[in-house]
Design a protein around this motif. Structure first.
Motif, PDB file in Angstrom:
ATOM      1  N   ALA A 108       0.842  -1.197   0.000  1.00 55.16           N
ATOM      2  CA  ALA A 108       0.000   0.000   0.000  1.00 55.16           C
ATOM      3  C   ALA A 108       0.882   1.254   0.000  1.00 55.16           C
ATOM      4  O   ALA A 108       1.713   1.435  -0.881  1.00 55.16           O
ATOM      5  N   TYR A 109       0.709   2.124   0.983  1.00 58.07           N
ATOM      6  CA  TYR A 109       1.457   3.382   1.035  1.00 58.07           C
ATOM      7  C   TYR A 109       2.966   3.124   1.022  1.00 58.07           C
ATOM      8  O   TYR A 109       3.742   3.836   0.382  1.00 58.07           O
ATOM      9  N   ASN A 110       3.394   2.091   1.729  1.00 61.03           N
ATOM     10  CA  ASN A 110       4.814   1.749   1.781  1.00 61.03           C
ATOM     11  C   ASN A 110       5.407   1.561   0.388  1.00 61.03           C
ATOM     12  O   ASN A 110       6.477   2.089   0.070  1.00 61.03           O
ATOM     13  N   TYR A 111       4.718   0.814  -0.456  1.00 61.13           N
ATOM     14  CA  TYR A 111       5.232   0.545  -1.804  1.00 61.13           C
ATOM     15  C   TYR A 111       5.211   1.809  -2.659  1.00 61.13           C
ATOM     16  O   TYR A 111       6.119   2.047  -3.457  1.00 61.13           O
ATOM     17  N   SER A 112       4.185   2.638  -2.477  1.00 56.91           N
ATOM     18  CA  SER A 112       4.119   3.908  -3.206  1.00 56.91           C
ATOM     19  C   SER A 112       5.272   4.828  -2.820  1.00 56.91           C
ATOM     20  O   SER A 112       5.706   5.658  -3.621  1.00 56.91           O
ATOM     21  N   ALA A 113       5.767   4.682  -1.579  1.00 57.83           N
ATOM     22  CA  ALA A 113       6.900   5.482  -1.109  1.00 57.83           C
ATOM     23  C   ALA A 113       8.232   4.800  -1.402  1.00 57.83           C
ATOM     24  O   ALA A 113       9.259   5.165  -0.831  1.00 57.83           O
ATOM     25  N   HIS A 114       8.210   3.789  -2.293  1.00 59.22           N
ATOM     26  CA  HIS A 114       9.404   3.056  -2.724  1.00 59.22           C
ATOM     27  C   HIS A 114       9.961   2.140  -1.642  1.00 59.22           C
ATOM     28  O   HIS A 114      11.150   1.808  -1.646  1.00 59.22           O
ATOM     29  N   GLY A 115       9.088   1.720  -0.720  1.00 64.36           N
ATOM     30  CA  GLY A 115       9.488   0.723   0.255  1.00 64.36           C
ATOM     31  C   GLY A 115       9.364  -0.677  -0.318  1.00 64.36           C
ATOM     32  O   GLY A 115       8.734  -0.890  -1.362  1.00 64.36           O
ATOM     33  N   PRO A 116       9.938  -1.679   0.352  1.00 60.49           N
ATOM     34  CA  PRO A 116       9.939  -3.048  -0.172  1.00 60.49           C
ATOM     35  C   PRO A 116       8.626  -3.774   0.094  1.00 60.49           C
ATOM     36  O   PRO A 116       7.944  -3.508   1.089  1.00 60.49           O
ATOM     37  N   ILE A 117       8.276  -4.697  -0.785  1.00 60.17           N
ATOM     38  CA  ILE A 117       7.174  -5.616  -0.524  1.00 60.17           C
ATOM     39  C   ILE A 117       7.716  -6.767   0.317  1.00 60.17           C
ATOM     40  O   ILE A 117       8.728  -7.377  -0.025  1.00 60.17           O
ATOM     41  N   LEU A 118       7.039  -7.054   1.427  1.00 66.19           N
ATOM     42  CA  LEU A 118       7.525  -8.049   2.379  1.00 66.19           C
ATOM     43  C   LEU A 118       6.724  -9.344   2.268  1.00 66.19           C
ATOM     44  O   LEU A 118       5.492  -9.297   2.198  1.00 66.19           O
ATOM     45  N   PRO A 119       7.379 -10.503   2.277  1.00 67.76           N
ATOM     46  CA  PRO A 119       6.644 -11.767   2.356  1.00 67.76           C
ATOM     47  C   PRO A 119       5.775 -11.797   3.607  1.00 67.76           C
ATOM     48  O   PRO A 119       6.168 -11.291   4.665  1.00 67.76           O
ATOM     49  N   ILE A 120       4.601 -12.381   3.501  1.00 66.61           N
ATOM     50  CA  ILE A 120       3.620 -12.309   4.581  1.00 66.61           C
ATOM     51  C   ILE A 120       4.120 -12.990   5.850  1.00 66.61           C
ATOM     52  O   ILE A 120       3.761 -12.602   6.964  1.00 66.61           O
ATOM     53  N   ASP A 121       4.990 -13.993   5.730  1.00 63.73           N
ATOM     54  CA  ASP A 121       5.482 -14.712   6.907  1.00 63.73           C
ATOM     55  C   ASP A 121       6.903 -14.299   7.278  1.00 63.73           C
ATOM     56  O   ASP A 121       7.624 -15.035   7.953  1.00 63.73           O
ATOM     57  N   SER A 122       7.318 -13.104   6.875  1.00 63.47           N
ATOM     58  CA  SER A 122       8.717 -12.701   7.019  1.00 63.47           C
ATOM     59  C   SER A 122       9.101 -12.280   8.429  1.00 63.47           C
ATOM     60  O   SER A 122      10.288 -12.167   8.730  1.00 63.47           O
ATOM     61  N   GLU A 123       8.120 -11.992   9.310  1.00 61.48           N
ATOM     62  CA  GLU A 123       8.439 -11.526  10.665  1.00 61.48           C
ATOM     63  C   GLU A 123       9.313 -10.273  10.624  1.00 61.48           C
ATOM     64  O   GLU A 123      10.215 -10.086  11.451  1.00 61.48           O
ATOM     65  N   VAL A 124       9.031  -9.413   9.652  1.00 59.42           N
ATOM     66  CA  VAL A 124       9.820  -8.203   9.423  1.00 59.42           C
ATOM     67  C   VAL A 124       8.874  -7.018   9.266  1.00 59.42           C
ATOM     68  O   VAL A 124       7.752  -7.163   8.776  1.00 59.42           O
ATOM     69  N   LEU A 125       9.332  -5.842   9.699  1.00 61.56           N
ATOM     70  CA  LEU A 125       8.629  -4.586   9.465  1.00 61.56           C
ATOM     71  C   LEU A 125       9.458  -3.725   8.520  1.00 61.56           C
ATOM     72  O   LEU A 125      10.694  -3.774   8.548  1.00 61.56           O
ATOM     73  N   ALA A 126       8.788  -2.941   7.699  1.00 64.31           N
ATOM     74  CA  ALA A 126       9.481  -2.012   6.808  1.00 64.31           C
ATOM     75  C   ALA A 126       9.429  -0.608   7.404  1.00 64.31           C
ATOM     76  O   ALA A 126       8.350  -0.103   7.720  1.00 64.31           O
ATOM     77  N   LEU A 127      10.595  -0.003   7.574  1.00 63.11           N
ATOM     78  CA  LEU A 127      10.710   1.406   7.965  1.00 63.11           C
ATOM     79  C   LEU A 127      11.106   2.164   6.712  1.00 63.11           C
ATOM     80  O   LEU A 127      12.188   1.926   6.157  1.00 63.11           O
ATOM     81  N   THR A 128      10.233   3.043   6.246  1.00 64.18           N
ATOM     82  CA  THR A 128      10.412   3.673   4.938  1.00 64.18           C
ATOM     83  C   THR A 128      10.310   5.188   5.045  1.00 64.18           C
ATOM     84  O   THR A 128       9.386   5.711   5.681  1.00 64.18           O
ATOM     85  N   ALA A 129      11.257   5.881   4.435  1.00 67.49           N
ATOM     86  CA  ALA A 129      11.216   7.338   4.378  1.00 67.49           C
ATOM     87  C   ALA A 129      10.284   7.786   3.256  1.00 67.49           C
ATOM     88  O   ALA A 129      10.184   7.132   2.216  1.00 67.49           O
ATOM     89  N   ILE A 130       9.606   8.898   3.469  1.00 67.12           N
ATOM     90  CA  ILE A 130       8.725   9.477   2.456  1.00 67.12           C
ATOM     91  C   ILE A 130       9.380  10.759   1.947  1.00 67.12           C
ATOM     92  O   ILE A 130       9.551  11.720   2.693  1.00 67.12           O
ATOM     93  N   ALA A 131       9.777  10.750   0.688  1.00 69.36           N
ATOM     94  CA  ALA A 131      10.444  11.895   0.055  1.00 69.36           C
ATOM     95  C   ALA A 131      11.586  12.427   0.913  1.00 69.36           C
ATOM     96  O   ALA A 131      11.577  13.589   1.328  1.00 69.36           O
ATOM     97  N   PRO A 132      12.608  11.605   1.189  1.00 64.85           N
ATOM     98  CA  PRO A 132      13.721  12.068   2.024  1.00 64.85           C
ATOM     99  C   PRO A 132      14.566  13.122   1.305  1.00 64.85           C
ATOM    100  O   PRO A 132      14.832  13.006   0.111  1.00 64.85           O
ATOM    101  N   PHE A 133      14.993  14.132   2.058  1.00 66.05           N
ATOM    102  CA  PHE A 133      15.871  15.175   1.518  1.00 66.05           C
ATOM    103  C   PHE A 133      17.288  15.032   2.068  1.00 66.05           C
ATOM    104  O   PHE A 133      18.264  15.140   1.343  1.00 66.05           O
ATOM    105  N   ARG A 134      17.407  14.789   3.365  1.00 69.18           N
ATOM    106  CA  ARG A 134      18.689  14.517   4.004  1.00 69.18           C
ATOM    107  C   ARG A 134      18.484  13.463   5.088  1.00 69.18           C
ATOM    108  O   ARG A 134      17.567  13.620   5.897  1.00 69.18           O
ATOM    109  N   PRO A 135      19.285  12.399   5.157  1.00 63.59           N
ATOM    110  CA  PRO A 135      20.271  11.979   4.162  1.00 63.59           C
ATOM    111  C   PRO A 135      19.584  11.617   2.842  1.00 63.59           C
ATOM    112  O   PRO A 135      18.604  10.866   2.845  1.00 63.59           O
ATOM    113  N   ARG A 136      20.103  12.122   1.763  1.00 63.34           N
ATOM    114  CA  ARG A 136      19.426  12.004   0.475  1.00 63.34           C
ATOM    115  C   ARG A 136      19.300  10.561   0.007  1.00 63.34           C
ATOM    116  O   ARG A 136      18.328  10.193  -0.650  1.00 63.34           O
TER     117      ARG A 136
END
Length: 255
Positions: free
Chosen positions: A157-185
């Motif tokens: 959803a929003y994560n992928y639109s912000a260029h975050g990764p698609i995660l396998p459903i059983d991955s036991e992982v969370l995605a931390l994703t920046a939205i339009a980062p300027f610094r660190p670029r």
């Protein structure tokens, strides 16, 4: 196969969903939510999220039929053989995120999110965020439009639109994703274990206001936001065989 004969239907306010509700309840009946073996949600993904939040105390599986646009969390709409489809449906279990947000005025707010918790700038200037993971500062200052933490189920959803990764459903992982980062670029985000506790601290909050959002539940003028997985809450979602979340997440990567 699991017999699910007592069906409770619930529909969004759009005409196509309300009309489907009338036809389906006439054909299959309509059990009370608290007595149902299964809840059938008629609408789109947004309505499915609302239904999962609303019915969480019932511990009843939810089967969505798409009367919306994308329908990532929904099954194909078909009025025929619904009882058989429900008996053959496969169950996916997902945990939501818990958001704790404190506003600049000191008030504290909590909410759950099935897809993601996001922070967004609420003024003309970029947000400045400090990011801690499990109490340790990992990024002293992120200048950006915002940032988010996504579950695997919400990673398309929003994560992928912000260029975050698609995660396998059983991955036991969370995605931390920046939205339009300027610094660190070059910093786009990180993959974190499901057990991680992520804390965002808003720098210069008076000058650079930030709002937090948990599945469209918004808190304005936040000073800090803490996000963690809520493993003691389980959402049960039903899918037709061969069309579960794992298949959908894989398919999204080849569109």
């Amino acid at each position: 196969m699991v017999q699910r004969d007592k069906i409770a239907f619930i529909a969004s306010d759009v005409d196509i969903a309300r009309n489907a509700f009338s036809r389906l309840t006439g054909k299959y009946g309509n059990a009370a939510l608290e007595d149902a073996d299964v809840i059938v949600a008629l609408g789109g993904d947004g309505f499915m999220l609302q239904t999962l939040h609303k019915t969480m105390p019932l511990d009843t599986p939810v089967y969505g039929m798409n009367c919306g646009t994308i329908g990532f969390l929904m099954n194909e709409f078909d009025e025929d053989n619904l009882t058989e489809r429900l008996a053959q449906a496969e169950e996916e279990r997902i945990n939501p995120l818990k958001m704790v947000a404190e506003r600049v005025n000191g008030s504290r707010h909590e909410a759950l999110a099935i897809n993601e918790v996001s922070l967004l700038r609420a003024g003309p200037q970029a947000a400045k965020l400090r990011i801690r993971v499990d109490g340790k500062v990992r990024l002293e200052e992120l200048v950006c439009d915002g940032a988010l933490v996504s579950t695997p189920a919400g990673s398309t959803a929003y994560n992928y639109s912000a260029h975050g990764p698609i995660l396998p459903i059983d991955s036991e992982v969370l995605a931390l994703t920046a939205i339009a980062p300027f610094r660190p670029r070059r910093w786009r985000g990180a993959l974190l274990p499901k057990s991680a506790v992520v804390r965002f601290e808003v720098l210069e909050a008076d000058k650079r206001p930030v709002m937090a959002d948990a599945d469209s539940r918004s808190v304005k003028n936040v000073a800090w936001v803490e996000v963690s997985s809520k493993n003691d809450i389980v959402h049960r979602i039903l899918f037709d065989p061969g069309h579960g979340l794992e298949e959908r997440l894989t398919r999204e990567q080849f569109l």
